[in-house]
Design a protein around this motif. Structure first.
Motif: not given
Length: 183
Positions: A66-70, A77-79, A92-101, A84-85
């Motif tokens: 969890l600390a690494t993810l944080k 760092d999207v990738e 969830l990976a798609g959600e991270a790639r679309s929302r994080m940027p 971490c997934l």
């Protein structure tokens, strides 16, 4: 054994109390053997503290994951977050790639962390981390007037290849929990 492997408080408090009692006995009796007992207690406390530091429990491994993810979220760092997934968490990976940027994350705070680990024979170990999360950041498009996002999360983990990987999450706001199926 969590009292020994996850939190040194019990060992430190018990050791300090025993040392104080032995010191009182020493000052009342003046017997040199009490000093030896005090040394033995101090050595035992030191050994138990060393064991606590060297043994990393599954709960501590989940906390480290969890600390690494944080840290990866704070680095935007999207990738790194996707790494971490779990492989089956494609949604969830798609959600991270679309929302994080869309967001510049400055800080992620985690409080009230509760971790539960389940290990059943023949099954990969699983865990859940429930915590209150505050994300400080800014919408890069400038459309949101808010720069803080607070939610309670329950994150599901699976142990795979020596790592704890996120398989999904639920978040709660004032209106109750929202479950996300990320498979």
């Amino acid at each position: 054994m969590a009292w020994l492997f996850e939190d040194p408080t019990t060992v430190l408090v018990a050791g300090a109390l025993i040392e104080v009692l032995l010191a009182v006995v020493f000052f009342r009796t003046g017997r040199g053997a009490i000093l030896l007992a005090m040394g033995a207690v101090a050595a035992l406390v030191a050994v138990l503290l060393l064991v606590e530091r060297l043994v990393v429990t599954p709960r501590e491994q989940v906390e480290a994951a969890l600390a690494t993810l944080k840290a990866r979220l704070e680095a935007n760092d999207v990738e790194g977050v996707v790494d971490c997934l779990a492989p089956e968490a494609q949604a969830l990976a798609g959600e991270a790639r679309s929302r994080m940027p869309q967001v510049d994350i400055r800080h992620v705070g985690i409080a009230q962390l509760e971790i539960g680990v389940s290990e059943q024979r023949g099954q990969p170990a699983a865990a859940s981390a429930r915590f209150l999360c505050r994300v400080e950041g800014q919408d890069r498009a400038g459309q949101s007037p808010y720069d803080n996002f607070v939610r309670r999360f329950t994150v599901a983990f699976r142990h795979d290849g020596g790592r704890w990987l996120v398989t999904g999450y639920e978040d709660e706001d004032a209106f109750g929990p929202k479950q996300r199926d990320h498979r």
